[in-house]
Design a protein around this motif. Structure first.
Motif, mmCIF file in Angstrom:
data_model
loop_
_atom_site.group_PDB
_atom_site.id
_atom_site.type_symbol
_atom_site.label_atom_id
_atom_site.label_comp_id
_atom_site.label_asym_id
_atom_site.label_seq_id
_atom_site.Cartn_x
_atom_site.Cartn_y
_atom_site.Cartn_z
ATOM 1 N N GLN A 1 4.842 -1.665 -35.996
ATOM 2 C CA GLN A 1 3.690 -1.027 -36.649
ATOM 3 C C GLN A 1 3.730 0.494 -36.522
ATOM 4 N N ARG A 2 4.133 0.981 -35.353
ATOM 5 C CA ARG A 2 4.246 2.440 -35.186
ATOM 6 C C ARG A 2 5.381 3.008 -36.022
ATOM 7 N N VAL A 3 6.473 2.276 -36.114
ATOM 8 C CA VAL A 3 7.588 2.736 -36.959
ATOM 9 C C VAL A 3 7.143 2.764 -38.416
ATOM 10 N N ARG A 4 6.468 1.711 -38.858
ATOM 11 C CA ARG A 4 5.951 1.660 -40.227
ATOM 12 C C ARG A 4 5.006 2.831 -40.476
ATOM 13 N N ARG A 5 4.119 3.130 -39.529
ATOM 14 C CA ARG A 5 3.172 4.248 -39.656
ATOM 15 C C ARG A 5 3.923 5.570 -39.736
ATOM 16 N N TRP A 6 4.995 5.685 -38.953
ATOM 17 C CA TRP A 6 5.800 6.906 -38.973
ATOM 18 C C TRP A 6 6.388 7.121 -40.371
ATOM 19 N N VAL A 7 6.926 6.033 -40.962
ATOM 20 C CA VAL A 7 7.507 6.150 -42.307
ATOM 21 C C VAL A 7 6.427 6.554 -43.308
ATOM 22 N N LEU A 8 5.270 5.923 -43.241
ATOM 23 C CA LEU A 8 4.182 6.270 -44.164
ATOM 24 C C LEU A 8 3.760 7.723 -43.990
ATOM 25 N N CYS B 1 -1.053 2.785 -51.930
ATOM 26 C CA CYS B 1 0.069 2.435 -52.813
ATOM 27 C C CYS B 1 1.397 2.537 -52.063
ATOM 28 N N MET B 2 1.557 3.613 -51.294
ATOM 29 C CA MET B 2 2.791 3.804 -50.528
ATOM 30 C C MET B 2 2.954 2.712 -49.481
ATOM 31 N N ALA B 3 1.850 2.317 -48.841
ATOM 32 C CA ALA B 3 1.919 1.254 -47.829
ATOM 33 C C ALA B 3 2.383 -0.052 -48.467
ATOM 34 N N ARG B 4 1.824 -0.390 -49.634
ATOM 35 C CA ARG B 4 2.250 -1.605 -50.326
ATOM 36 C C ARG B 4 3.720 -1.509 -50.742
#
Length: 196
Positions: free
Chosen positions: A71-78, A169-172
């Motif tokens: 989740q933190r990695v995903r948040r970092w990318v976003l 939109c970016m998260a999806r």
């Protein structure tokens, strides 16, 4: 001194700013500036390095990967894809990009920055989809880099937008890409190839 140069480059352009102006704005003598920086290109290199360190939050990504915190990695990318820009970015980044188109030294600085960002995006994607085919991972990496630059360009152009909507939109989109990578993993591809 670098911050004074940042403001002046943004306001007057790279070619419209002289070392004397930077000295006046920073309160540092021209001779001292030349002891620290041989040229204005070296000042740009210092700016880009500092900005990338702030922009990338490398320690945050490294810690998230080490902890296996998807989740933190995903948040970092976003955050990377939609990060709010610095106040002067709307004038400074286009100036640096324009200079990169005609100045090989500045172009090299920008390529080095691009590669630094790419390495971190690749590391994040490798954690989020560890068995993805390398060609597929490279495709998603390129899309992320393009979207990040597109988001920067829209902000620089002062395009009015609903940035919260864009974040959704970016998260999806990111979740779709991670799922696509998971469907194209090297192990499954090798097994399919062996069965054929």
């Amino acid at each position: 001194m670098v911050e004074a140069a940042r403001i002046l480059f943004g306001e007057h352009g790279f070619h419209g700013t002289g070392m004397a102006q930077i000295a006046d704005a920073s309160g540092i003598r021209v001779g001292q500036i030349y002891r620290d920086f041989e040229s204005k290109e070296d000042i740009i290199a210092a700016m880009v390095a500092a900005d990338l360190s702030d922009f990338l939050d490398e320690a945050v990504l490294a810690q998230a990967i080490a902890m296996g915190d998807r989740q933190r990695v995903r948040r970092w990318v976003l955050d990377l894809m939609i990060r709010k820009q610095q106040p002067n970015d709307s004038t400074l980044l286009p100036e640096i990009l324009a200079e990169a188109s005609r100045n090989p030294r500045v172009a090299a600085i920008m390529r080095e920055g691009d590669q630094r960002i790419r390495r971190h995006v690749a590391a994040a994607l490798a954690m989020l989809a560890p068995h993805a085919e390398s060609a597929c991972a490279r495709c998603v990496e390129e899309l992320m880099m393009t979207l990040m630059m597109g988001g920067c360009s829209r902000r620089m152009a002062l395009v009015e937008g609903d940035w919260q909507f864009l974040e959704g939109c970016m998260a999806r989109f990111l979740d779709q890409q991670i799922a696509w990578l998971a469907d194209h993993d090297d192990g499954a591809a090798a097994a399919d190839h062996a069965d054929a």
